[in-house]
Design a protein around this motif. Structure first.
Motif, PDB file in Angstrom:
ATOM      1  N   ARG A  84      73.161 -42.044  31.018  1.00 10.49           N
ATOM      2  CA  ARG A  84      74.193 -41.017  30.892  1.00 10.49           C
ATOM      3  C   ARG A  84      73.596 -39.678  30.483  1.00 10.49           C
ATOM      4  O   ARG A  84      74.069 -38.626  30.880  1.00 10.49           O
ATOM      5  N   ASN A  85      72.559 -39.707  29.671  1.00 17.15           N
ATOM      6  CA  ASN A  85      71.972 -38.478  29.152  1.00 17.15           C
ATOM      7  C   ASN A  85      70.497 -38.378  29.550  1.00 17.15           C
ATOM      8  O   ASN A  85      69.929 -39.305  30.113  1.00 17.15           O
ATOM      9  N   GLY A  86      69.898 -37.249  29.226  1.00 17.67           N
ATOM     10  CA  GLY A  86      68.494 -37.067  29.552  1.00 17.67           C
ATOM     11  C   GLY A  86      68.309 -36.557  30.971  1.00 17.67           C
ATOM     12  O   GLY A  86      69.251 -36.160  31.649  1.00 17.67           O
ATOM     13  N   ALA A  87      67.068 -36.577  31.423  1.00 16.19           N
ATOM     14  CA  ALA A  87      66.722 -36.009  32.734  1.00 16.19           C
ATOM     15  C   ALA A  87      66.342 -37.078  33.744  1.00 16.19           C
ATOM     16  O   ALA A  87      65.581 -36.808  34.684  1.00 16.19           O
ATOM     17  N   GLY A  88      66.843 -38.305  33.559  1.00 18.68           N
ATOM     18  CA  GLY A  88      66.464 -39.398  34.442  1.00 18.68           C
ATOM     19  C   GLY A  88      66.758 -39.124  35.900  1.00 18.68           C
ATOM     20  O   GLY A  88      65.936 -39.380  36.789  1.00 18.68           O
ATOM     21  N   GLY A  89      67.951 -38.580  36.189  1.00 10.64           N
ATOM     22  CA  GLY A  89      68.315 -38.287  37.569  1.00 10.64           C
ATOM     23  C   GLY A  89      67.453 -37.188  38.163  1.00 10.64           C
ATOM     24  O   GLY A  89      66.981 -37.283  39.301  1.00 10.64           O
ATOM     25  N   PHE A  90      67.210 -36.148  37.386  1.00 14.48           N
ATOM     26  CA  PHE A  90      66.399 -35.034  37.876  1.00 14.48           C
ATOM     27  C   PHE A  90      64.950 -35.457  38.105  1.00 14.48           C
ATOM     28  O   PHE A  90      64.279 -34.937  38.999  1.00 14.48           O
ATOM     29  N   ALA A  91      64.465 -36.392  37.314  1.00 17.57           N
ATOM     30  CA  ALA A  91      63.084 -36.860  37.468  1.00 17.57           C
ATOM     31  C   ALA A  91      62.869 -37.566  38.803  1.00 17.57           C
ATOM     32  O   ALA A  91      61.726 -37.721  39.244  1.00 17.57           O
ATOM     33  N   GLU A  92      63.953 -37.994  39.447  1.00 12.83           N
ATOM     34  CA  GLU A  92      63.855 -38.693  40.726  1.00 12.83           C
ATOM     35  C   GLU A  92      63.795 -37.734  41.913  1.00 12.83           C
ATOM     36  O   GLU A  92      63.531 -38.146  43.039  1.00 12.83           O
ATOM     37  N   ILE A  93      64.060 -36.466  41.694  1.00 14.05           N
ATOM     38  CA  ILE A  93      64.144 -35.510  42.798  1.00 14.05           C
ATOM     39  C   ILE A  93      62.753 -35.097  43.268  1.00 14.05           C
ATOM     40  O   ILE A  93      61.920 -34.665  42.477  1.00 14.05           O
ATOM     41  N   ASP A  94      62.520 -35.244  44.574  1.00 16.04           N
ATOM     42  CA  ASP A  94      61.267 -34.787  45.181  1.00 16.04           C
ATOM     43  C   ASP A  94      61.575 -34.253  46.576  1.00 16.04           C
ATOM     44  O   ASP A  94      62.739 -34.039  46.927  1.00 16.04           O
ATOM     45  N   ASP A  95      60.538 -34.072  47.399  1.00 15.41           N
ATOM     46  CA  ASP A  95      60.739 -33.450  48.709  1.00 15.41           C
ATOM     47  C   ASP A  95      61.373 -34.386  49.736  1.00 15.41           C
ATOM     48  O   ASP A  95      61.640 -33.968  50.872  1.00 15.41           O
ATOM     49  N   LYS A  96      61.626 -35.632  49.378  1.00 17.43           N
ATOM     50  CA  LYS A  96      62.290 -36.578  50.285  1.00 17.43           C
ATOM     51  C   LYS A  96      63.722 -36.890  49.835  1.00 17.43           C
ATOM     52  O   LYS A  96      64.330 -37.835  50.312  1.00 17.43           O
ATOM     53  N   THR A  97      64.240 -36.061  48.950  1.00 19.50           N
ATOM     54  CA  THR A  97      65.538 -36.319  48.326  1.00 19.50           C
ATOM     55  C   THR A  97      66.656 -35.493  48.960  1.00 19.50           C
ATOM     56  O   THR A  97      66.463 -34.319  49.287  1.00 19.50           O
ATOM     57  N   PHE A  98      67.811 -36.116  49.078  1.00 14.83           N
ATOM     58  CA  PHE A  98      69.045 -35.412  49.408  1.00 14.83           C
ATOM     59  C   PHE A  98      69.810 -35.290  48.086  1.00 14.83           C
ATOM     60  O   PHE A  98      70.273 -36.281  47.543  1.00 14.83           O
ATOM     61  N   VAL A  99      69.902 -34.067  47.561  1.00 17.12           N
ATOM     62  CA  VAL A  99      70.615 -33.843  46.305  1.00 17.12           C
ATOM     63  C   VAL A  99      72.102 -33.683  46.611  1.00 17.12           C
ATOM     64  O   VAL A  99      72.495 -32.787  47.366  1.00 17.12           O
ATOM     65  N   PHE A 100      72.916 -34.545  46.019  1.00 19.27           N
ATOM     66  CA  PHE A 100      74.367 -34.524  46.250  1.00 19.27           C
ATOM     67  C   PHE A 100      75.036 -34.152  44.934  1.00 19.27           C
ATOM     68  O   PHE A 100      75.177 -34.980  44.038  1.00 19.27           O
ATOM     69  N   ALA A 101      75.417 -32.876  44.799  1.00 20.51           N
ATOM     70  CA  ALA A 101      75.953 -32.403  43.519  1.00 20.51           C
ATOM     71  C   ALA A 101      76.935 -31.254  43.716  1.00 20.51           C
ATOM     72  O   ALA A 101      76.654 -30.114  43.371  1.00 20.51           O
ATOM     73  N   PRO A 102      78.094 -31.536  44.292  1.00 20.40           N
ATOM     74  CA  PRO A 102      79.083 -30.468  44.483  1.00 20.40           C
ATOM     75  C   PRO A 102      79.758 -30.080  43.173  1.00 20.40           C
ATOM     76  O   PRO A 102      79.959 -30.904  42.291  1.00 20.40           O
ATOM     77  N   SER A 103      80.083 -28.815  43.055  1.00 21.31           N
ATOM     78  CA  SER A 103      80.886 -28.319  41.928  1.00 21.31           C
ATOM     79  C   SER A 103      80.280 -28.661  40.564  1.00 21.31           C
ATOM     80  O   SER A 103      80.956 -29.203  39.681  1.00 21.31           O
ATOM     81  N   SER A 104      79.014 -28.336  40.374  1.00 18.02           N
ATOM     82  CA  SER A 104      78.363 -28.596  39.091  1.00 18.02           C
ATOM     83  C   SER A 104      78.887 -27.650  38.015  1.00 18.02           C
ATOM     84  O   SER A 104      79.192 -26.489  38.289  1.00 18.02           O
ATOM     85  N   ASN A 105      78.976 -28.163  36.785  1.00 17.59           N
ATOM     86  CA  ASN A 105      79.450 -27.331  35.670  1.00 17.59           C
ATOM     87  C   ASN A 105      78.318 -26.964  34.708  1.00 17.59           C
ATOM     88  O   ASN A 105      78.547 -26.673  33.546  1.00 17.59           O
ATOM     89  N   PHE A 106      77.067 -26.986  35.213  1.00 20.85           N
ATOM     90  CA  PHE A 106      75.917 -26.526  34.432  1.00 20.85           C
ATOM     91  C   PHE A 106      74.880 -25.987  35.419  1.00 20.85           C
ATOM     92  O   PHE A 106      75.102 -26.004  36.637  1.00 20.85           O
ATOM     93  N   CYS A 107      73.771 -25.501  34.929  1.00 27.34           N
ATOM     94  CA  CYS A 107      72.784 -24.805  35.772  1.00 27.34           C
ATOM     95  C   CYS A 107      71.956 -25.771  36.609  1.00 27.34           C
ATOM     96  O   CYS A 107      70.716 -25.757  36.558  1.00 27.34           O
TER      97      CYS A 107
END
Length: 207
Positions: A84-107
């Motif tokens: 739920r917290n931390g940067a676990g999801g962001f740590a998975e992002i690389d050049d082979k990733t499709f980021v799915f994040a509509p309407s984010s409420n943070f940067c």
């Protein structure tokens, strides 16, 4: 329309899609329904990419509002929950990733721009400074007396900073119809010419 997604996408990272199971309640509300539909859309995207490229697509999700029950349901549907917290999801992002994040409420976009150049993104449409200023301007005038009035701009949580502007220059943009489900969003697919340039740089580094 058949969008030209990079063929090497191997995972979808979902950030902030919301919780769809209210704790200690059987009641449904609009936010829970929106969250459920957004997660269902991710499954559709994964299935579409699998059919097009014949590659298993891993789905990773993170949201601070996930309840244990919600996380369990998602796990059963093939989602890998990264806490739920931390940067676990962001740590998975690389050049082979499709980021799915509509309407984010943070940067979110600023963070992604610092991490990698994902293969594709589905998030709020990146605006120019002029467009952002106009969009965030309050419609109601603020009066200070003596016939002095002014408008004000409310802060944007997921701001389109210069770094974000620089990132999306390497992507083809496909504006998505504005709906209550996703808001004003666009699909960003890494441009083929950018792929060639990146491969050339990697080749020079390996020599």
């Amino acid at each position: 329309m058949r969008l030209p997604f990079p063929p090497y996408i191997n995972k979808i990272v979902c950030i902030g899609l919301g919780n769809f199971i209210a704790p200690d309640s059987d009641e449904e509300n609009e936010l829970l329904t929106l969250s459920m539909l957004r997660h269902a859309a991710v499954l559709t995207v994964a299935e579409t990419l699998f059919k097009r490229f014949g590659r298993y697509i891993q789905i990773i999700a993170q949201d601070v509002d996930y309840t244990p029950d919600c996380a369990m349901v998602l796990s059963r549907r093939g989602f890998f929950i990264r806490g739920r917290n931390g940067a676990g999801g962001f740590a998975e992002i690389d050049d082979k990733t499709f980021v799915f994040a509509p309407s984010s409420n943070f940067c979110l976009k600023e963070i992604v721009a610092d991490i990698a150049k994902p293969a594709a993104m589905f998030w709020s449409t990146v605006l120019t400074p002029e467009e952002s200023e106009k969009t965030s301007r309050a419609h109601q005038l603020v009066t200070f007396g003596n016939h002095i009035t002014s408008t004000w701009n409310y802060p944007i949580a997921d701001a389109d900073t210069p770094r974000v502007q620089l990132l999306v220059k390497e992507y083809d943009v496909y504006q998505f119809p504005c709906t209550n489900l996703f808001g004003s969003v666009s699909i960003y697919a890494f441009r083929r010419t950018s792929m060639v340039n990146m491969n050339q740089k990697i080749g020079l580094l390996n020599k």
